[in-house]
Design a protein around this motif. Structure first.
Motif, PDB file in Angstrom:
ATOM      1  N   ASP A 129       0.845  -1.189   0.000  1.00 21.23           N
ATOM      2  CA  ASP A 129       0.000   0.000   0.000  1.00 21.23           C
ATOM      3  C   ASP A 129       0.888   1.248   0.000  1.00 21.23           C
ATOM      4  N   PRO A 130       0.671   2.181  -0.937  1.00 21.88           N
ATOM      5  CA  PRO A 130       1.542   3.367  -0.992  1.00 21.88           C
ATOM      6  C   PRO A 130       1.395   4.304   0.199  1.00 21.88           C
ATOM      7  N   PHE A 131       0.368   4.057   1.038  1.00 21.37           N
ATOM      8  CA  PHE A 131       0.203   4.851   2.253  1.00 21.37           C
ATOM      9  C   PHE A 131       0.390   3.978   3.492  1.00 21.37           C
ATOM     10  N   GLY A 132       1.359   3.069   3.405  1.00 26.03           N
ATOM     11  CA  GLY A 132       1.696   2.214   4.533  1.00 26.03           C
ATOM     12  C   GLY A 132       2.540   2.946   5.567  1.00 26.03           C
ATOM     13  N   PRO A 133       3.051   2.227   6.564  1.00 27.00           N
ATOM     14  CA  PRO A 133       3.822   2.870   7.641  1.00 27.00           C
ATOM     15  C   PRO A 133       5.147   3.463   7.186  1.00 27.00           C
ATOM     16  N   HIS A 134       5.578   3.181   5.969  1.00 31.14           N
ATOM     17  CA  HIS A 134       6.796   3.796   5.433  1.00 31.14           C
ATOM     18  C   HIS A 134       6.544   5.228   4.960  1.00 31.14           C
ATOM     19  N   ASN A 135       5.283   5.633   4.885  1.00 34.80           N
ATOM     20  CA  ASN A 135       4.919   6.929   4.329  1.00 34.80           C
ATOM     21  C   ASN A 135       4.501   7.895   5.444  1.00 34.80           C
ATOM     22  N   LEU A 136       3.298   7.740   5.952  1.00 43.27           N
ATOM     23  CA  LEU A 136       2.755   8.531   7.064  1.00 43.27           C
ATOM     24  C   LEU A 136       2.755  10.040   6.790  1.00 43.27           C
ATOM     25  N   PRO A 137       2.030  10.478   5.760  1.00 41.46           N
ATOM     26  CA  PRO A 137       1.906  11.921   5.511  1.00 41.46           C
ATOM     27  C   PRO A 137       1.001  12.585   6.535  1.00 41.46           C
TER      28      PRO A 137
ATOM     29  N   LEU B 108       5.554   8.060  15.632  1.00 40.06           N
ATOM     30  CA  LEU B 108       4.371   7.668  14.873  1.00 40.06           C
ATOM     31  C   LEU B 108       4.543   6.298  14.238  1.00 40.06           C
ATOM     32  N   THR B 109       5.732   6.048  13.702  1.00 39.49           N
ATOM     33  CA  THR B 109       5.995   4.745  13.098  1.00 39.49           C
ATOM     34  C   THR B 109       5.829   3.635  14.134  1.00 39.49           C
ATOM     35  N   ALA B 110       6.330   3.870  15.338  1.00 40.88           N
ATOM     36  CA  ALA B 110       6.186   2.874  16.401  1.00 40.88           C
ATOM     37  C   ALA B 110       4.724   2.708  16.803  1.00 40.88           C
ATOM     38  N   TRP B 111       3.989   3.799  16.890  1.00 41.13           N
ATOM     39  CA  TRP B 111       2.595   3.720  17.332  1.00 41.13           C
ATOM     40  C   TRP B 111       1.736   2.897  16.376  1.00 41.13           C
ATOM     41  N   VAL B 112       2.081   2.913  15.080  1.00 37.12           N
ATOM     42  CA  VAL B 112       1.233   2.194  14.118  1.00 37.12           C
ATOM     43  C   VAL B 112       1.796   0.835  13.732  1.00 37.12           C
ATOM     44  N   THR B 113       2.973   0.466  14.269  1.00 35.80           N
ATOM     45  CA  THR B 113       3.559  -0.831  13.908  1.00 35.80           C
ATOM     46  C   THR B 113       3.812  -1.751  15.097  1.00 35.80           C
ATOM     47  N   VAL B 114       4.048  -1.204  16.274  1.00 29.38           N
ATOM     48  CA  VAL B 114       4.359  -2.038  17.440  1.00 29.38           C
ATOM     49  C   VAL B 114       3.064  -2.583  18.040  1.00 29.38           C
ATOM     50  N   PRO B 115       2.912  -3.900  18.134  1.00 31.87           N
ATOM     51  CA  PRO B 115       1.663  -4.492  18.640  1.00 31.87           C
ATOM     52  C   PRO B 115       1.251  -4.001  20.020  1.00 31.87           C
ATOM     53  N   ALA B 116       2.219  -3.659  20.867  1.00 35.70           N
ATOM     54  CA  ALA B 116       1.892  -3.226  22.225  1.00 35.70           C
ATOM     55  C   ALA B 116       1.065  -1.949  22.251  1.00 35.70           C
TER      56      ALA B 116
END
Length: 404
Positions: A10-18, A81-89
């Motif tokens: 997805d082009p708006f995945g966690p690598h992007n986060l605009p 932000l990257t951690a908030w949307v990728t880390v399961p905890a």
């Protein structure tokens, strides 16, 4: 689909986060949001819930406080932000703070301070020269290869994607007319551009060098510089664009941070003229960006301009914009100028695509030379990202409505 489960690629995945600014039907208050797939995270609420020291920057109705905070804060917030949307905890805390993109209202993401527009594509400049100066020895003006040409626009008419554009009126005079007339433009055009958003201001009287570009510019967005070509042609000599440009400039609702575009950085085209030291980027990091833009009219693709062909980079534009001592302000916006490639299907304006109305565009709903009332123009784009994944840029759309 749950907000965390973004499809692979997805082009708006966690690598992007605009970043953007949104409101919900239940609350008119605006707040900073971050896009993940087809959802928007309430960044301020997430920062508060997780005890972030940057909560005060994110729980705002505009991006300006974050823009002004500087590069260290930008990097820290992005990592968080990257951690908030990728880390399961974090899922239990952050999950309820997502909103479906289809259910929110997106707003102009920052308060625009000053607006400057450039003329940085050699392909576009040569096309314009051939159209209007067909007998000239060189299709470029003598100064074009020595400095980024630009003009100051009207910041108060910068609007967010989705805003209708009222057909502008103004004086126009065809070469065969005895006198000018006042009326709605009959040669309404678009310009596919990229806009750069300034975060950190600079001191009055102190130029910003090339190497400081990333300390001042937060990110970029797609930009449509709507243009009334007939009004522009009559008024622009000797001082340049005015009413033919100032009626509307559309920008994306999403600002892509420069940190999301590391894999998209490329060297600009080879320089053919020696540059003055303040513009000489031979020893600087690559200043170009590989952005693949698509222009559609009423859903039909008419052009795919490549941003990697731009002769002048955003860093050079910033250096030139301040070399006289003009200061930057938080929220300054500057456009790249029309993006055009060497091929006919890579031209970023109808002026070029129709060769000033000589040729017609064949659309499913009829022929066009310039825009008609009811036409919808959409700019979209992507850039290469990590591991072959695309980085999506928020689209810019606008519908032309009749003159008042």
């Amino acid at each position: 689909m749950p907000p965390f489960d973004v499809p692979e690629g997805d082009p708006f995945g966690p690598h992007n986060l605009p970043y953007g600014v949104f409101s919900t039907p239940g609350s008119p208050e605006r707040t900073v949001g971050v896009r993940l797939g087809d959802h928007v995270l309430d960044a301020g609420a997430a920062a508060h819930a997780l005890g972030s020291p940057y909560a005060s920057l994110l729980a705002r109705p505009t991006l300006n406080p974050l823009l002004a905070a500087g590069r260290t804060a930008w990097s820290d917030v992005r990592r968080a932000l990257t951690a908030w949307v990728t880390v399961p905890a974090h899922r239990e805390t952050v999950g309820p703070l997502f909103h479906p993109l289809s259910e929110v209202t997106l707003h102009l993401p920052f308060e625009v301070a000053d607006y400057v527009d450039f003329y940085a594509s050699e392909n576009h400049a040569r096309n314009v020269g051939r159209i209007f100066r067909p007998d000239a020895a060189d299709s470029l003006t003598p100064n074009w290869k020595h400095l980024p040409i630009g003009y100051h626009g009207r910041s108060g008419t910068v609007v967010v994607s989705g805003t209708d554009v009222v057909r502008p009126s103004g004086q126009r005079k065809a070469p065969t007319d005895a006198a000018p007339v006042l009326g709605p433009s009959v040669r309404l055009d678009i310009e596919a551009e990229v806009g750069f958003v300034v975060g950190v201001p600079s001191e009055l009287g102190r130029p910003v060098p090339l190497g400081d570009f990333r300390d001042h510019v937060f990110g970029l967005c797609l930009l449509n510089d709507w243009s009334a070509r007939d009004v522009q042609a009559w008024e622009y000599v000797p001082l340049g664009p005015f009413l033919g440009k100032s009626f509307a400039t559309s920008v994306s609702a999403w600002i892509t941070p420069l940190d999301a575009l590391e894999e998209a950085r490329v060297a600009p085209p080879e320089r053919t003229h020696e540059l003055l030291p303040y513009l000489d980027d031979a020893d600087e990091e690559p200043g170009g960006y590989d952005l693949r833009i698509t222009v559609a009219v009423n859903g039909h693709v008419v052009s795919e301009p490549p941003f990697s062909t731009m002769y002048w980079t955003a860093a050079q534009q910033l250096a030139h914009m301040t070399v006289n001592g003009a200061c930057l302000r938080t929220g300054d916006l500057y456009g790249s100028g029309t993006v055009s490639g060497p091929a006919e299907r890579e031209r970023g304006s109808l002026l070029e695509l129709t060769w000033n109305g000589r040729d017609v565009l064949e659309l499913p709903d009829g022929e066009r030379t310039f825009l008609e009332d009811g036409d919808v123009v959409t700019l979209s784009a992507w850039a290469p990202g990590p591991d072959g994944v695309r980085v999506g840029l928020g689209e810019v759309t606008g519908r032309v409505v009749p003159a008042v």
